[in-house]
Design a protein around this motif. Structure first.
Motif, mmCIF file in Angstrom:
data_model
loop_
_atom_site.group_PDB
_atom_site.id
_atom_site.type_symbol
_atom_site.label_atom_id
_atom_site.label_comp_id
_atom_site.label_asym_id
_atom_site.label_seq_id
_atom_site.Cartn_x
_atom_site.Cartn_y
_atom_site.Cartn_z
ATOM 1 N N VAL A 26 39.479 0.897 93.806
ATOM 2 C CA VAL A 26 39.222 -0.413 94.420
ATOM 3 C C VAL A 26 38.347 -0.233 95.659
ATOM 4 O O VAL A 26 37.378 -0.970 95.872
ATOM 5 C CB VAL A 26 40.550 -1.115 94.789
ATOM 6 N N GLU A 27 38.674 0.769 96.482
ATOM 7 C CA GLU A 27 37.896 1.036 97.692
ATOM 8 C C GLU A 27 36.466 1.440 97.363
ATOM 9 O O GLU A 27 35.537 1.179 98.135
ATOM 10 C CB GLU A 27 38.572 2.133 98.507
ATOM 11 N N LYS A 28 36.278 2.070 96.198
ATOM 12 C CA LYS A 28 34.941 2.498 95.782
ATOM 13 C C LYS A 28 34.192 1.393 95.031
ATOM 14 O O LYS A 28 33.085 1.606 94.548
ATOM 15 C CB LYS A 28 35.048 3.748 94.902
ATOM 16 N N GLY A 29 34.816 0.209 94.928
ATOM 17 C CA GLY A 29 34.144 -0.926 94.311
ATOM 18 C C GLY A 29 34.119 -0.895 92.799
ATOM 19 O O GLY A 29 33.314 -1.605 92.175
ATOM 20 N N VAL A 30 34.992 -0.099 92.194
ATOM 21 C CA VAL A 30 35.020 0.020 90.732
ATOM 22 C C VAL A 30 36.022 -0.960 90.125
ATOM 23 O O VAL A 30 35.788 -1.535 89.059
ATOM 24 C CB VAL A 30 35.380 1.465 90.302
ATOM 25 N N LEU A 31 37.163 -1.143 90.792
ATOM 26 C CA LEU A 31 38.211 -2.034 90.316
ATOM 27 C C LEU A 31 38.494 -3.113 91.358
ATOM 28 O O LEU A 31 38.023 -3.027 92.496
ATOM 29 C CB LEU A 31 39.502 -1.248 90.043
ATOM 30 N N THR A 32 39.280 -4.100 90.965
ATOM 31 C CA THR A 32 39.785 -5.095 91.910
ATOM 32 C C THR A 32 41.299 -5.168 91.744
ATOM 33 O O THR A 32 41.854 -4.527 90.846
ATOM 34 C CB THR A 32 39.145 -6.482 91.667
ATOM 35 N N THR A 33 41.964 -5.937 92.587
ATOM 36 C CA THR A 33 43.423 -6.027 92.541
ATOM 37 C C THR A 33 43.866 -7.452 92.235
ATOM 38 O O THR A 33 43.370 -8.401 92.844
ATOM 39 C CB THR A 33 44.041 -5.583 93.889
ATOM 40 N N GLU A 34 44.786 -7.567 91.267
ATOM 41 C CA GLU A 34 45.324 -8.872 90.893
ATOM 42 C C GLU A 34 46.819 -8.749 90.654
ATOM 43 O O GLU A 34 47.362 -7.642 90.570
ATOM 44 C CB GLU A 34 44.647 -9.403 89.613
#
Length: 291
Positions: free
Chosen positions: A175-183
């Motif tokens: 997420v920090e590397k911009g690959v995933l997001t959080t839901e």
């Protein structure tokens, strides 16, 4: 005269001790320099603008469902596979190695894991695993470390070695590397944090790298393959996520790719580890999963 001799002897002894300490410090500095050099080389590989992922992050990314943002509930292999990735990542970065095989030629799985350098890696999970290995005496084998870091031990005194919430922590890194997001998703009886894919380009680049390594760029010799790619293929298979990378392929290419992967899995780790420039610890991890 006797007093002078004693003073001279004491001076020589102090000089010798000082020389030994200086040698020890120099050796320690050289190990740290070597570890940093390995890290720098790893950083220089590929396009500097690309997001650099660890082996653990790549394996997790292959296992994650793109839209749902979680791994298969039926996958009970990925936990130990990620621990194997940690050991190989630390070995490729010059932090870990296997003890010398000795005159009796110990097998890979009988040799202990030795801390070569405790220089920080910049990754919290890797540094946590490295600290456990460095502080543990007597040393443990690769197989033992995979079990200990996974928490698969019957010894309650060794439960503190377990690395907890590894998948969630790796997902947060992505997420920090911009690959995933959080839901948040609701599963009737409970809510679960999920991490859907946001950077499809990077995921496709990773999948393409795995596909090309056994298709267009196949060299039919593991010694000539990039070590990180080879480790990724073998550990992705051990984590039961490799087929996800081959699923989009036409049937003919899928069968060819899986046939070549099976050829890699049938290699004898003891033989491969004895070849020039081979990473012994990497093949020890492979042996632990294929024995």
């Amino acid at each position: 005269m006797t007093s002078l001799t004693k003073r001279t002897s004491g001076l020589v002894q102090r000089k010798t001790e000082a020389h030994r300490n200086a040698e020890k410090e120099r050796g320690s500095d050289e190990e740290e320099d070597e570890a940093r050099r390995v890290d720098d080389e790893e950083d220089d590989k590929g396009d500097a603008k690309d997001t650099r992922l660890t082996l653990m992050e790549e394996v997790l990314l292959l296992g994650l469902k793109d839209r749902e943002g979680y791994t298969s509930f039926w996958n009970d292999c990925i936990s130990s596979g990620l621990r194997g990735c940690m050991l190989i990542e630390l070995a490729l970065r010059g932090r870990l190695q296997l003890e010398a095989c000795g005159m009796r030629r110990k097998s890979l799985l009988a040799r202990k894991v030795i801390c070569k350098s405790d220089a920080p890696t910049g990754d919290m999970l890797l540094d946590e695993a490295l600290k456990h290995i460095k502080d543990t005496q007597p040393p443990e084998t690769v197989q033992s470390w995979i079990e200990l870091l996974s928490g698969e031990t019957w010894n309650p005194l060794k439960l503190h070695y377990q690395l907890r919430n590894v998948r969630e922590r790796l997902a947060k890194n992505l997420v920090e590397k911009g690959v995933l997001t959080t839901e948040k998703q609701n599963f009737l009886l409970f809510d679960m944090t999920t991490h859907p894919l946001t950077n499809n380009t990077l995921k496709q680049r990773l999948v393409k790298k795995v596909q090309e390594s056994v298709l267009e760029k196949w060299v039919n010799d593991p010694q000539r393959m990039d070590r990180r790619v080879l480790a990724l293929i073998l550990l992705a298979h051990s984590s039961d996520v490799l087929e996800n990378a081959f699923a989009p392929l036409p049937d003919e290419q899928f069968d060819l790719g899986m046939t070549r992967v099976r050829g890699l899995l049938e290699l004898e780790p003891e033989t491969e580890s004895a070849k020039p420039n081979a990473n012994e610890l990497m093949w020890a991890v492979v042996a632990a999963f294929t024995k």
